[in-house]
Design an enzyme around this catalytic site. Sequence first.
Site, PDB file in Angstrom:
ATOM      1  N   GLY A 115       0.348  -4.014   3.954  1.00  0.00           N
ATOM      2  CA  GLY A 115       0.053  -5.432   4.071  1.00  0.00           C
ATOM      3  C   GLY A 115       1.290  -6.253   4.380  1.00  0.00           C
ATOM      4  N   CYS A 122       0.804  -1.236   0.000  1.00  0.00           N
ATOM      5  CA  CYS A 122       0.000   0.000   0.000  1.00  0.00           C
ATOM      6  C   CYS A 122       0.832   1.280   0.000  1.00  0.00           C
ATOM      7  CB  CYS A 122      -0.942   0.013   1.201  1.00  0.00           C
ATOM      8  SG  CYS A 122      -2.100  -1.363   1.214  1.00  0.00           S
TER       9      CYS A 122
END
Length: 464
Positions: free
Chosen positions: A429, A140
Amino acid sequence: MEKAINRQRVLLNHLLTSSSSSPYSVDTSQLSASVCSAGDSAAYQRSSFFGDDVVVVAAYRTPICKAKRGGFKDTYPEDLLAVVLKAVLDKTKLNPNEVGDIVVGTVLAPGSQRATECRMAAFYAGFPETIPLRTVNRQCSSGLQAVADVAAAIKAGFYDIGIGAGLESMSTNSVAWEGSINPKVNMFQKAQDCLLPMGITSENVAHRYGVTRQEQDQAAVESHKRAAAATAAGKFKDEIVPVTTKIVDPKSGEEKQVTISVDDGIRPDTSLSGLAKLKPAFKKDGTTTAGNSSQVSDGAGAVLLMRRDVAMRKGLPIIGVFRSFAAVGVDPSVMGVGPAVAIPAAVKSAGLQIEDIDLFELNEAFASQFTYCCKKLQLDPAKVNVNGGALALGHPLGATGARCVATLLNEMKRRGKDCRFGVITMCIGSGMGAAAVFERGDGVDELSNARKLQSHNLLSRDAM
């Protein structure tokens, strides 16, 4: 006080020659520490007197659209990237031959294919074959990592001008696992936790740190409210590049040309009562819903960086200064807490304190982690995501970091001299966090924004 005097004495001794008869000999016994009007912000070492600052001269993004049903559902990913790369050239009149590298953050697509698509996008945008390009994937934070990589390369002297960009088409590519999973993972709990669905990590954050369903829904309502207000006020117009593309009717197959110029995921009528009706999306008795999670989205962004002296020589506006970057690791099972660790690290690296930061763009992957991070660091809600965040705008994974740069720097410019430092941050993540500190471009030489001391000794921390 003695500490400050000793530092001055050591510095002067370095400047003296070995000869006691040197004309530069100084009587260090006469040294005394002087007061510093910068107060607590004196810890920040300004280097804007030198031409080697890394500055941002342009930052643009596409609108962000809902994946698979929004304005970009039938748009090729490389066409999104090409639009923002071309905007950088067109709006700055930069000679594309001067760009040292293009780095693109992107997450979901197969690595080699997406790297090729991005290279094609550069050609579509007007870059010659001599300009290199590569992709980077830190989940991300990939868009922010791309910007940081370019800043680091400029600082290292590899080149003077570079573009950090981000791209994600979640209409084209979805989260998936290819091949089998190594059975060795069963012997390592942390490795197992890397495989947890992101929604479950949100539930883990909510459970472990006591973030309620109402708090999460309230964060979503506020995000939509702020994003809708910003759109209505035209605050995104300076950062958004309209995209002319096609939309295919799923029933008839008819193609229609459209121009997308606004984010299409914002729901101005979002309410607590409406969100309360939604069922948990990941866990039967959970609190994470489709309404308090970031939207699956399509979009792209591009940031043009260069050395300060190069920007000044070209007469380009300096809209921001890249000051620091930090990536940190956290427990994968609660990956959303990453910003709570990354923000202090990046702020410290910039020689600042959290109280010195005037604006935050904290990516709202999930309302649970967003709420926790704000509470953990005691961030002022009036400083965080003032124009909404991913709960309303959407989260095109690889593009989010670049999008945040455009949003942050434009808002800092609007606020002027009362807004000096800004932070961009997100969770990642598999258990990480990233953050970067930017300084408003036209305020780097001023001390008028230094945080005022509560006490009146007028000394910097170094003199204590």
